[in-house]
Design a protein around this motif. Structure first.
Motif, PDB file in Angstrom:
ATOM      1  N   MET A 288       0.844  -1.198   0.000  1.00 21.76           N
ATOM      2  CA  MET A 288       0.000   0.000   0.000  1.00 21.76           C
ATOM      3  C   MET A 288       0.878   1.247   0.000  1.00 21.76           C
ATOM      4  O   MET A 288       1.857   1.315   0.740  1.00 21.76           O
ATOM      5  CB  MET A 288      -0.829  -0.048   1.284  1.00 21.76           C
ATOM      6  N   ASP A 289       0.530   2.220  -0.825  1.00 25.69           N
ATOM      7  CA  ASP A 289       1.218   3.514  -0.788  1.00 25.69           C
ATOM      8  C   ASP A 289       0.247   4.543  -0.235  1.00 25.69           C
ATOM      9  O   ASP A 289      -0.874   4.644  -0.725  1.00 25.69           O
ATOM     10  CB  ASP A 289       1.630   3.950  -2.203  1.00 25.69           C
ATOM     11  N   ILE A 290       0.679   5.285   0.748  1.00 24.45           N
ATOM     12  CA  ILE A 290      -0.217   6.272   1.344  1.00 24.45           C
ATOM     13  C   ILE A 290       0.244   7.675   0.978  1.00 24.45           C
ATOM     14  O   ILE A 290       1.417   8.025   1.170  1.00 24.45           O
ATOM     15  CB  ILE A 290      -0.304   6.059   2.872  1.00 24.45           C
ATOM     16  N   ARG A 291      -0.711   8.437   0.415  1.00 21.33           N
ATOM     17  CA  ARG A 291      -0.381   9.743  -0.138  1.00 21.33           C
ATOM     18  C   ARG A 291      -0.290  10.812   0.937  1.00 21.33           C
ATOM     19  O   ARG A 291      -1.001  10.783   1.931  1.00 21.33           O
ATOM     20  CB  ARG A 291      -1.467  10.177  -1.151  1.00 21.33           C
ATOM     21  N   GLU A 292       0.565  11.771   0.645  1.00 20.65           N
ATOM     22  CA  GLU A 292       0.732  12.915   1.521  1.00 20.65           C
ATOM     23  C   GLU A 292      -0.464  13.858   1.379  1.00 20.65           C
ATOM     24  O   GLU A 292      -1.090  13.906   0.317  1.00 20.65           O
ATOM     25  CB  GLU A 292       2.010  13.642   1.091  1.00 20.65           C
ATOM     26  N   HIS A 293      -0.740  14.640   2.453  1.00 19.12           N
ATOM     27  CA  HIS A 293      -1.789  15.669   2.428  1.00 19.12           C
ATOM     28  C   HIS A 293      -3.116  15.166   1.872  1.00 19.12           C
ATOM     29  O   HIS A 293      -3.715  15.766   0.993  1.00 19.12           O
ATOM     30  CB  HIS A 293      -1.333  16.886   1.592  1.00 19.12           C
ATOM     31  N   ALA A 294      -3.519  14.028   2.389  1.00 12.46           N
ATOM     32  CA  ALA A 294      -4.807  13.467   1.988  1.00 12.46           C
ATOM     33  C   ALA A 294      -5.340  12.636   3.140  1.00 12.46           C
ATOM     34  O   ALA A 294      -4.607  12.296   4.068  1.00 12.46           O
ATOM     35  CB  ALA A 294      -4.640  12.591   0.749  1.00 12.46           C
ATOM     36  N   ILE A 295      -6.630  12.346   3.085  1.00 12.41           N
ATOM     37  CA  ILE A 295      -7.207  11.452   4.083  1.00 12.41           C
ATOM     38  C   ILE A 295      -7.337  10.079   3.461  1.00 12.41           C
ATOM     39  O   ILE A 295      -8.010   9.899   2.443  1.00 12.41           O
ATOM     40  CB  ILE A 295      -8.587  11.944   4.556  1.00 12.41           C
ATOM     41  N   THR A 296      -6.657   9.121   4.038  1.00  9.41           N
ATOM     42  CA  THR A 296      -6.776   7.751   3.579  1.00  9.41           C
ATOM     43  C   THR A 296      -7.598   6.989   4.611  1.00  9.41           C
ATOM     44  O   THR A 296      -7.244   6.969   5.788  1.00  9.41           O
ATOM     45  CB  THR A 296      -5.393   7.100   3.444  1.00  9.41           C
ATOM     46  N   ALA A 297      -8.705   6.400   4.177  1.00  8.51           N
ATOM     47  CA  ALA A 297      -9.564   5.664   5.102  1.00  8.51           C
ATOM     48  C   ALA A 297      -9.305   4.169   4.974  1.00  8.51           C
ATOM     49  O   ALA A 297      -9.262   3.637   3.869  1.00  8.51           O
ATOM     50  CB  ALA A 297     -11.027   5.979   4.821  1.00  8.51           C
ATOM     51  N   LEU A 298      -9.102   3.500   6.125  1.00 10.70           N
ATOM     52  CA  LEU A 298      -8.998   2.046   6.146  1.00 10.70           C
ATOM     53  C   LEU A 298     -10.314   1.542   6.703  1.00 10.70           C
ATOM     54  O   LEU A 298     -10.638   1.815   7.852  1.00 10.70           O
ATOM     55  CB  LEU A 298      -7.844   1.603   7.050  1.00 10.70           C
ATOM     56  N   PHE A 299     -11.096   0.841   5.877  1.00  9.53           N
ATOM     57  CA  PHE A 299     -12.401   0.409   6.376  1.00  9.53           C
ATOM     58  C   PHE A 299     -12.646  -1.055   6.089  1.00  9.53           C
ATOM     59  O   PHE A 299     -11.897  -1.709   5.365  1.00  9.53           O
ATOM     60  CB  PHE A 299     -13.526   1.290   5.803  1.00  9.53           C
ATOM     61  N   GLY A 300     -13.714  -1.568   6.708  1.00  6.80           N
ATOM     62  CA  GLY A 300     -14.037  -2.982   6.564  1.00  6.80           C
ATOM     63  C   GLY A 300     -14.578  -3.505   7.878  1.00  6.80           C
ATOM     64  O   GLY A 300     -14.573  -2.802   8.881  1.00  6.80           O
ATOM     65  N   PRO A 301     -15.072  -4.755   7.885  1.00 10.05           N
ATOM     66  CA  PRO A 301     -15.650  -5.295   9.116  1.00 10.05           C
ATOM     67  C   PRO A 301     -14.596  -5.486  10.211  1.00 10.05           C
ATOM     68  O   PRO A 301     -13.397  -5.489   9.939  1.00 10.05           O
ATOM     69  CB  PRO A 301     -16.238  -6.642   8.678  1.00 10.05           C
ATOM     70  N   ALA A 302     -15.083  -5.649  11.442  1.00 12.39           N
ATOM     71  CA  ALA A 302     -14.186  -5.819  12.578  1.00 12.39           C
ATOM     72  C   ALA A 302     -13.278  -7.028  12.369  1.00 12.39           C
ATOM     73  O   ALA A 302     -13.670  -8.004  11.732  1.00 12.39           O
ATOM     74  CB  ALA A 302     -15.003  -5.989  13.858  1.00 12.39           C
ATOM     75  N   GLY A 303     -12.074  -6.955  12.895  1.00 10.75           N
ATOM     76  CA  GLY A 303     -11.142  -8.065  12.779  1.00 10.75           C
ATOM     77  C   GLY A 303     -10.446  -8.116  11.441  1.00 10.75           C
ATOM     78  O   GLY A 303      -9.796  -9.103  11.113  1.00 10.75           O
ATOM     79  N   GLY A 304     -10.569  -7.058  10.661  1.00 11.58           N
ATOM     80  CA  GLY A 304      -9.966  -7.055   9.332  1.00 11.58           C
ATOM     81  C   GLY A 304      -8.506  -6.662   9.323  1.00 11.58           C
ATOM     82  O   GLY A 304      -7.836  -6.867   8.319  1.00 11.58           O
ATOM     83  N   GLY A 305      -8.044  -6.080  10.427  1.00 16.40           N
ATOM     84  CA  GLY A 305      -6.639  -5.700  10.499  1.00 16.40           C
ATOM     85  C   GLY A 305      -6.393  -4.210  10.368  1.00 16.40           C
ATOM     86  O   GLY A 305      -5.250  -3.781  10.322  1.00 16.40           O
TER      87      GLY A 305
END
Lengths: 314, 251
Positions: B25-42
């Motif tokens: 995964m590459d995470i961009r600067e000056h942005a909102i990155t959302a990590l979502f999914g059901p519980a226990g997903g990591g």
């Protein structure tokens, strides 16, 4: 089919009564619980009453007055001198020495166990500490007399340290109280929510900073309670001082000289043949009352501290 | 620009549960990155890898690399204290430190060795304004932080991490305990903050993810199913599993 169900429901509804029924089991247990609470309070009050009554008799005896007891420094029952200070100072001496050992060590052990030790070490060390708390105090008394005193005499010189002295009694008492303080403190530290630690770690706190600046302050009320309970225990501790601190009231602040504590004196006097209502007999009740007042005051202070510093986490 | 590059990250807990599997995964600067999914997903596990808060939990094995500005944060040689100053974190439940409002804000800086009162005060004021809390507490900075309402406490926690001037802010379901109005305030603050910070958010609902995310990553049982532009992922997901979750067919 539907008709049948409705009918059944109606029939069933009519059989359930909403009237209160007596629940005898509940009532009996409730009564027993009330009785046990009442009983223990009753016994305590009885002890206080008896203590107060006999102590009052003592102060009514000829040649005894409260003011002299509180202000003079000689306790010599055979010549009617009842100044409490020599007994009080040695009680304070042994307590002070014991706490000087037990508070820093106990806190250290508690912080180590709760913040640093890996679970395996903790689950091994805690029971061992609790065993330490289970050693009979008479054994500690012998330990003071046959190990600590020779050690002190070796270090400071035989002409300085007497065979019976408050120093060795106090030191060993500190070891006795250490597990009490560390165990209570550890409970208080462990009760601090993990989220509070994580919040501090996430801000770049080191382990030591988290332990000392976040966890210890958050557990302060529990720690204060542990210390006060420790002090109460030290003030009331009897066997160690009876064996190792010396027999005979002695107004001194030197830890190397024998001096009898309040508890030690009560043991020695009540162990002899005392005739009922003699002045010696009544004096030990007055001493007992003093001890009771000291520990009562300490308990009140500790509750005030707990209330004052109790921290709400959420 | 990529602020964080995650390469083949896998993590397993001591109790045998595998929490992350081969994450790239590459995470961009000056942005909102959302990590979502059901519980226990990591999601939380990944978040807690980024500031090494996982060091405190029972991690059996961790492999792969997390490059933050080119440096691997998982390297044993990493100074985790410095890392955590660079990567701030806000938790699901507001955890205010048992101190005054003001001390909550300055504590991190004081840990970092800052003693000048003017600097501390300015940092406190600046971060409170960023977290949209200044107007509500400016007259009572010396009150105990615990006296604040839940929403205020959570914004105080956000302000507290901002006071350290981090580069990255991790938020683990920061609004899960908040009412809609407080939630709105926090989300608005995040939109402002992303101009200067890199924000990684575990939202507490798909709706929040859709509302806030510039980029979104869908996690399912330790696996990164789909990752891409937020608007794209929520309206036109490529993966069937993402579509099912986003449209509410499971989860």
């Amino acid at each position: 089919m539907a008709e049948l169900t409705v009918k059944n429901l109606e029939k069933k509804a009519s059989t359930i009564s909403l009237r209160r029924k007596p629940r005898w089991g509940e009532t009996i247990i409730q009564g027993l619980l009330f009785f046990s609470g009442f009983f223990s309070i009753f016994i305590t009050l009885g002890i206080v009453y008896e203590l107060g009554k006999e102590a009052l008799l003592f102060f009514q005896m000829p040649g005894v007055d409260l003011l002299a007891t509180l202000t003079t420094t000689e306790w010599k029952p055979h010549v009617n001198k009842f100044g409490i200070w020599p007994l009080l100072t040695s009680t304070l001496m042994t307590t002070l020495i014991a706490m000087a050992i037990a508070i820093p060590l106990g806190m250290g052990v508690a912080v180590y166990l709760s913040e640093y030790a890996i679970p395996k070490v903790r689950s091994t060390l805690k029971p061992i500490l609790e065993i330490l708390a289970g050693i009979p105090t008479i054994v500690y008394g012998y330990f003071a007399l046959t190990f600590m005193t020779p050690l002190l005499r070796e270090i400071f010189g035989k002409d300085v340290v007497q065979i019976y002295n408050t120093g060795s009694a106090g030191l060993v008492m500190g070891i006795l109280i250490l597990p009490l303080i560390s165990s209570m403190t550890e409970d208080a530290l462990s009760a601090v929510p993990r989220s509070l630690r994580e919040a501090a770690y996430a801000m770049g706190a080191t382990k030591l900073e988290v332990a000392l600046q976040i966890v210890v302050p958050a557990a302060l009320s529990g720690i204060a309670a542990a210390i006060i309970v420790g002090i109460s225990r030290a003030v009331g501790e009897t066997m160690i001082v009876a064996v190792a601190a010396g027999a005979g009231p002695n107004f001194t602040f030197s830890p190397f000289i024998g001096a009898e504590t309040i508890t030690g004196h009560i043991v020695r006097i009540s162990g002899g043949d005392l005739s009922y209502d003699s002045i010696d007999y009544n004096s030990i009740f007055a001493l007992g009352l003093f001890l009771f007042i000291i520990t009562l005051v300490l308990n009140i202070i500790s509750q005030a501290i707990v209330r004052r510093f109790r921290e709400v986490y959420e | 620009m990529n602020k964080i590059v995650i390469e083949n990250l896998s993590l397993q807990y001591t109790d045998g549960t595998e929490s992350l599997r081969g994450i790239n995964m590459d995470i961009r600067e000056h942005a909102i990155t959302a990590l979502f999914g059901p519980a226990g997903g990591g999601k939380s596990t990944l978040l807690r890898c980024l500031n090494r808060l996982n060091d405190l939990t029972d991690v059996e094995e961790i492999s792969g690399r997390i490059l933050l500005d080119g440096e691997n944060v998982l390297d044993p040689q990493t100074d985790i204290i410095a890392l955590r100053r660079k990567v701030g974190m806000v938790f699901a439940r507001p955890v205010v430190l048992p101190m005054s409002i003001y001390q909550n804000l300055t504590y991190g800086l004081e840990l970092a060795g800052e003693k000048r009162r003017s600097v501390l005060y300015e940092a406190a004021e600046r971060s409170l304004k960023l977290a949209a809390l200044w107007d509500e507490v400016k007259d009572r900075l010396d009150d105990p932080a615990i006296a604040l309402s839940g929403g205020q406490q959570q914004r105080l926690c956000l302000a507290r991490s901002l006071a350290l001037q981090p580069e990255i802010i991790l938020l683990d379901e920061p609004t899960s305990g908040l009412d809609p109005i407080s939630t709105g305030k926090v989300e608005a603050a995040l939109q402002e903050l992303k101009k200067d910070y890199t924000i990684i958010l575990v939202p507490h609902s798909v709706q929040q993810a859709a509302r806030t995310a510039d980029y979104a990553a869908f996690f399912l049982q330790g696996e990164l199913v789909e990752y891409g532009d937020g608007a794209e992922l929520f309206t036109n997901p490529k993966e069937k599993r993402t579509e099912d979750y986003v449209t509410g067919r499971f989860g």
